[in-house]
Design a protein around this motif. Structure first.
Motif, PDB file in Angstrom:
ATOM      1  N   PHE A   7       0.919  -1.138   0.050  1.00  0.00           N
ATOM      2  CA  PHE A   7      -0.127  -0.026  -0.028  1.00  0.00           C
ATOM      3  C   PHE A   7       0.885   1.128  -0.278  1.00  0.00           C
ATOM      4  N   LEU A   8       0.441   2.281  -0.359  1.00  0.00           N
ATOM      5  CA  LEU A   8       0.927   3.391  -0.694  1.00  0.00           C
ATOM      6  C   LEU A   8       0.523   4.833   0.245  1.00  0.00           C
ATOM      7  N   VAL A   9       1.260   5.420   0.976  1.00  0.00           N
ATOM      8  CA  VAL A   9       1.081   6.672   1.934  1.00  0.00           C
ATOM      9  C   VAL A   9       1.525   7.752   1.305  1.00  0.00           C
ATOM     10  N   ILE A  10       0.679   8.726   0.945  1.00  0.00           N
ATOM     11  CA  ILE A  10       1.349  10.117   0.494  1.00  0.00           C
ATOM     12  C   ILE A  10       1.180  11.114   1.618  1.00  0.00           C
ATOM     13  N   ASN A  11       2.212  11.620   1.973  1.00  0.00           N
ATOM     14  CA  ASN A  11       2.372  12.652   2.841  1.00  0.00           C
ATOM     15  C   ASN A  11       2.459  13.996   2.190  1.00  0.00           C
ATOM     16  N   ASP A  12       1.479  14.529   1.898  1.00  0.00           N
ATOM     17  CA  ASP A  12       1.321  15.751   0.986  1.00  0.00           C
ATOM     18  C   ASP A  12      -0.074  16.704   1.607  1.00  0.00           C
ATOM     19  N   GLY A  13       0.080  17.951   1.646  1.00  0.00           N
ATOM     20  CA  GLY A  13      -1.030  18.589   1.984  1.00  0.00           C
ATOM     21  C   GLY A  13      -1.462  18.836   3.486  1.00  0.00           C
ATOM     22  N   PRO A  14      -2.315  19.666   4.135  1.00  0.00           N
ATOM     23  CA  PRO A  14      -2.608  19.909   5.181  1.00  0.00           C
ATOM     24  C   PRO A  14      -3.439  18.924   5.803  1.00  0.00           C
ATOM     25  N   VAL A  15      -3.419  19.073   7.231  1.00  0.00           N
ATOM     26  CA  VAL A  15      -4.561  18.335   8.052  1.00  0.00           C
ATOM     27  C   VAL A  15      -5.876  19.185   7.809  1.00  0.00           C
ATOM     28  N   HIS A  16      -6.813  18.455   8.374  1.00  0.00           N
ATOM     29  CA  HIS A  16      -8.058  19.342   8.171  1.00  0.00           C
ATOM     30  C   HIS A  16      -8.060  20.649   8.902  1.00  0.00           C
ATOM     31  N   SER A  17      -8.955  21.422   8.458  1.00  0.00           N
ATOM     32  CA  SER A  17      -8.926  22.738   8.899  1.00  0.00           C
ATOM     33  C   SER A  17      -9.291  22.671  10.648  1.00  0.00           C
ATOM     34  N   THR A  75      -5.978  13.205  10.334  1.00  0.00           N
ATOM     35  CA  THR A  75      -6.547  13.346   8.984  1.00  0.00           C
ATOM     36  C   THR A  75      -6.097  12.235   8.261  1.00  0.00           C
ATOM     37  N   ILE A  76      -7.291  11.325   7.391  1.00  0.00           N
ATOM     38  CA  ILE A  76      -6.847  10.567   6.438  1.00  0.00           C
ATOM     39  C   ILE A  76      -7.836  10.842   5.281  1.00  0.00           C
ATOM     40  N   VAL A  77      -7.073  10.981   4.004  1.00  0.00           N
ATOM     41  CA  VAL A  77      -7.777  11.257   2.886  1.00  0.00           C
ATOM     42  C   VAL A  77      -7.716  10.149   2.028  1.00  0.00           C
ATOM     43  N   TYR A  78      -8.868   9.524   1.408  1.00  0.00           N
ATOM     44  CA  TYR A  78      -8.889   8.440   0.574  1.00  0.00           C
ATOM     45  C   TYR A  78      -8.680   8.666  -0.800  1.00  0.00           C
ATOM     46  N   GLY A  79      -8.475   9.862  -1.393  1.00  0.00           N
ATOM     47  CA  GLY A  79      -8.689   9.940  -2.681  1.00  0.00           C
ATOM     48  C   GLY A  79      -8.239  11.601  -3.048  1.00  0.00           C
ATOM     49  N   CYS A  80      -8.043  11.769  -4.270  1.00  0.00           N
ATOM     50  CA  CYS A  80      -7.871  13.143  -4.651  1.00  0.00           C
ATOM     51  C   CYS A  80      -8.411  13.329  -6.114  1.00  0.00           C
ATOM     52  N   GLU A 121     -24.804   5.769   2.383  1.00  0.00           N
ATOM     53  CA  GLU A 121     -23.479   5.682   3.583  1.00  0.00           C
ATOM     54  C   GLU A 121     -22.510   6.629   3.127  1.00  0.00           C
ATOM     55  N   THR A 122     -22.333   6.774   1.786  1.00  0.00           N
ATOM     56  CA  THR A 122     -21.532   7.828   1.489  1.00  0.00           C
ATOM     57  C   THR A 122     -21.739   9.282   1.933  1.00  0.00           C
ATOM     58  N   MET A 123     -23.028   9.552   1.943  1.00  0.00           N
ATOM     59  CA  MET A 123     -23.503  10.911   2.162  1.00  0.00           C
ATOM     60  C   MET A 123     -23.047  11.125   3.716  1.00  0.00           C
ATOM     61  N   ALA A 124     -23.481  10.087   4.455  1.00  0.00           N
ATOM     62  CA  ALA A 124     -23.051  10.037   5.994  1.00  0.00           C
ATOM     63  C   ALA A 124     -21.771  10.471   6.189  1.00  0.00           C
ATOM     64  N   ILE A 125     -20.911   9.696   5.441  1.00  0.00           N
ATOM     65  CA  ILE A 125     -19.441   9.921   5.643  1.00  0.00           C
ATOM     66  C   ILE A 125     -18.827  11.381   5.383  1.00  0.00           C
ATOM     67  N   LEU A 126     -19.450  11.723   4.043  1.00  0.00           N
ATOM     68  CA  LEU A 126     -18.942  13.303   3.888  1.00  0.00           C
ATOM     69  C   LEU A 126     -19.766  14.270   4.928  1.00  0.00           C
ATOM     70  N   LYS A 127     -20.643  14.101   5.464  1.00  0.00           N
ATOM     71  CA  LYS A 127     -21.482  14.836   6.453  1.00  0.00           C
ATOM     72  C   LYS A 127     -20.703  14.778   7.797  1.00  0.00           C
ATOM     73  N   GLN A 161      -5.674   9.687  20.389  1.00  0.00           N
ATOM     74  CA  GLN A 161      -6.760   9.683  21.450  1.00  0.00           C
ATOM     75  C   GLN A 161      -7.888  10.469  20.983  1.00  0.00           C
ATOM     76  N   GLU A 162      -8.330  10.597  19.725  1.00  0.00           N
ATOM     77  CA  GLU A 162      -9.245  11.461  19.448  1.00  0.00           C
ATOM     78  C   GLU A 162      -9.961  10.974  17.858  1.00  0.00           C
ATOM     79  N   ASP A 163     -11.192  11.275  17.687  1.00  0.00           N
ATOM     80  CA  ASP A 163     -11.799  10.827  16.007  1.00  0.00           C
ATOM     81  C   ASP A 163     -10.778  11.377  15.209  1.00  0.00           C
ATOM     82  N   VAL A 164     -10.827  10.670  14.053  1.00  0.00           N
ATOM     83  CA  VAL A 164      -9.954  10.940  12.920  1.00  0.00           C
ATOM     84  C   VAL A 164     -10.683  11.334  11.897  1.00  0.00           C
ATOM     85  N   VAL A 165     -10.499  12.649  11.093  1.00  0.00           N
ATOM     86  CA  VAL A 165     -11.440  13.042  10.031  1.00  0.00           C
ATOM     87  C   VAL A 165     -11.107  12.238   8.998  1.00  0.00           C
TER      88      VAL A 165
END
Length: 498
Positions: free
Chosen positions: A208-218, A223-228, A289-295, A432-436
């Motif tokens: 698997f590939l991990v990309i370390n670019d860009g900022p964490v959530h505001s 933060t974990i991002v699944y696509g761009c 399900e996807t809309m719930a994740i987005l919200k 020890q906190e929720d991940v965006v």
């Protein structure tokens, strides 16, 4: 000076004693010195000598940490590759970052040389200079390092190196084989990358590939991002008289290319900002399900609008994250005649609009550009890819030149992927906190070649502060994010994959 010692003392996988606390703080301080050293080497991707000097620095630093390193030639600038000795039976993690940076206009920066890192502390809405020597006793998490590529992307590279230092100090066992690929032309579109990934496929093979670019959530949360989104561009030029003409003599007679282009662009979107070109949004569906994740992403719409100073957003989506699930059609620049103090009373000879199209996995860049061109033809335009000839100008009422760039594809990994769950659980346990969780981010990272060629899932794990000004004057990296990055890399590299 208010003293705020960074709290990095709770590592999930090891018990932290006083010695280890001191090691953590020492590693942050060492990272700052190494970032200063790395940033001092200019890294404009268009400067071959710059790139070579950066490759030399990377080779030295990774070799010091026990990596085997290679400089991989491409059709453009070389890539940098590093790997620890491979052990059979261990899963392999591949990290992607880039070491090139956006060009610099030093006149726009609040410091003399953007490649010489400056330490600053917040003072109201601005920042004031501080001495690096003061960090020897006080690591103030609110202070920042200002310099080109401190956050995008040299800072994260240094944090990875220092995470390995900390792993060694703690005698931690790595449950992974580790490979690292560093791009030298990310800011230029990474044009050589697709062929390079094919050429070096065996070298890059991983799970698997991990990309370390860009900022964490505001929100500042892990933060974990699944696509761009992907990207492609188009340039549209309409034509009036062969040369600029006196608007008194020829206004109302010579067709004005600015008005033609304005009318054409306006036909591509409705008043809500939705693209009206037939088929532009085809194939995109968002289930419950996807809309719930987005919200669930903790965006603050009121704050976003305030920062942008807009009363209301466009309505492609009903909220920010939903809007990112659709391809965009953006006017990134307009030009015709002269403006400001240079304005002249003329009918311009031409008008140009530069467009960028942000892509999602359901949309094909070549197809969307074809739809745009068909729409333009339907508005009565003769389309050419070069400057129109006299015969073409005399034959057709409306002439437009269209040129276009290549396509950088979008990617999106399923949110239920095993490796994604590993990253998510590791970050939750570490901090020890929720991940965006962000399904797809708005920007573009050229990762599709790895996914298409290596057939592996990819995840973006950003490191830097949301207000880092990447690509802009006064780019910066907050000291608190240095600690965050080291902790993140440490936890990912020391936690077994269950």
């Amino acid at each position: 000076m208010k003293k705020i010692i960074i709290c990095l003392l709770a590592m999930a996988s090891v018990a932290i004693n006083a010695q280890e606390k001191a090691q953590l703080e020492s590693q942050i301080r060492h990272s700052i010195d190494e970032i200063r050293d790395f940033v001092s080497i200019p890294n404009n991707a268009s400067d071959h000598a710059d790139i070579n000097r950066n490759l030399t620095w990377l080779t030295k630093k990774f070799t010091e940490r026990g990596f085997n390193t290679s400089v991989l030639p491409t059709s453009g600038e070389s890539l940098f590759f590093a790997t620890l000795p491979i052990i059979d039976g261990k899963p392999t993690i591949l990290f992607y970052m880039h070491f090139d940076g956006q060009p610099v206009d030093a006149s726009k920066w609040d410091q003399k040389n953007p490649y010489q890192v400056v330490l600053k502390s917040p003072e109201g809405d601005t920042f004031k200079n501080e001495l690096f020597e003061d960090l020897n006793t006080d690591l103030n998490e609110e202070w920042r390092l200002f310099g080109r590529s401190t956050s995008d992307d040299k800072g994260p590279i240094v944090l990875l190196l220092n995470a390995f230092d900390l792993l060694k100090k703690n005698n931690a066992t790595l449950p992974f084989n580790v490979k690292i690929i560093l791009d030298s032309e990310e800011e230029n579109g990474s044009k050589p990358l697709p062929n390079a990934v094919k050429e070096y496929r065996e070298l890059l093979e991983s799970d698997f590939l991990v990309i370390n670019d860009g900022p964490v959530h505001s929100s500042g949360k892990p933060t974990i991002v699944y696509g761009c989104r992907g990207i492609t561009t188009m340039s549209l030029t309409t034509y009036g008289p062969i040369k600029p003409q006196h608007s008194g003599h020829y206004g109302n007679y010579a067709p004005n290319p600015g008005f033609q282009l304005s009318e054409l662009l306006a036909s591509m979107k409705d008043k809500d900002g939705k693209v009206t070109i037939d088929g532009y949004y085809d194939g995109i569906t968002i289930n419950e399900e996807t809309m719930a994740i987005l919200k669930n992403v903790p965006d603050d719409a009121a704050n976003i609008n305030k920062n942008l100073q807009i009363k209301a957003p466009e309505k492609v989506g009903s909220f920010y994250q939903e809007a990112l699930q659709y391809p965009s059609l953006n006017i990134r620049g307009l030009s015709s005649g002269w403006v400001g103090e240079e304005a002249r009373t003329i009918v311009p000879e031409s008008a140009t609009a530069e467009l960028d199209l942000r892509l999602v996995p359901e949309s094909d860049g070549a197809r969307l550009k074809s739809l745009v061109k068909k729409h333009i033809e339907a508005q009565g335009y003769f389309v050419t890819t070069k400057e129109p000839t006299t015969e073409e100008r005399l034959k057709h009422d409306r002439v437009i030149k269209i040129t276009e760039s290549g396509v950088t594809d979008a990617f999106r990994t399923d949110l239920n992927n095993t490796y994604g769950d590993f990253i998510l659980n590791t970050l939750q346990k570490q901090f020890q906190e929720d991940v965006v969780q962000i399904r797809i981010m708005g920007g573009t990272v050229p990762i599709a070649p790895f996914i298409n060629e290596l057939k592996i899932p990819a995840f973006i794990v950003p490191m830097v502060n949301p207000d880092n000004n990447q690509h802009s004057p006064n780019e910066n990296l907050k000291i608190s994010q240095i600690g965050y990055g080291i902790r993140t890399f440490y936890s990912l590299l020391s936690t077994p994959l269950e």
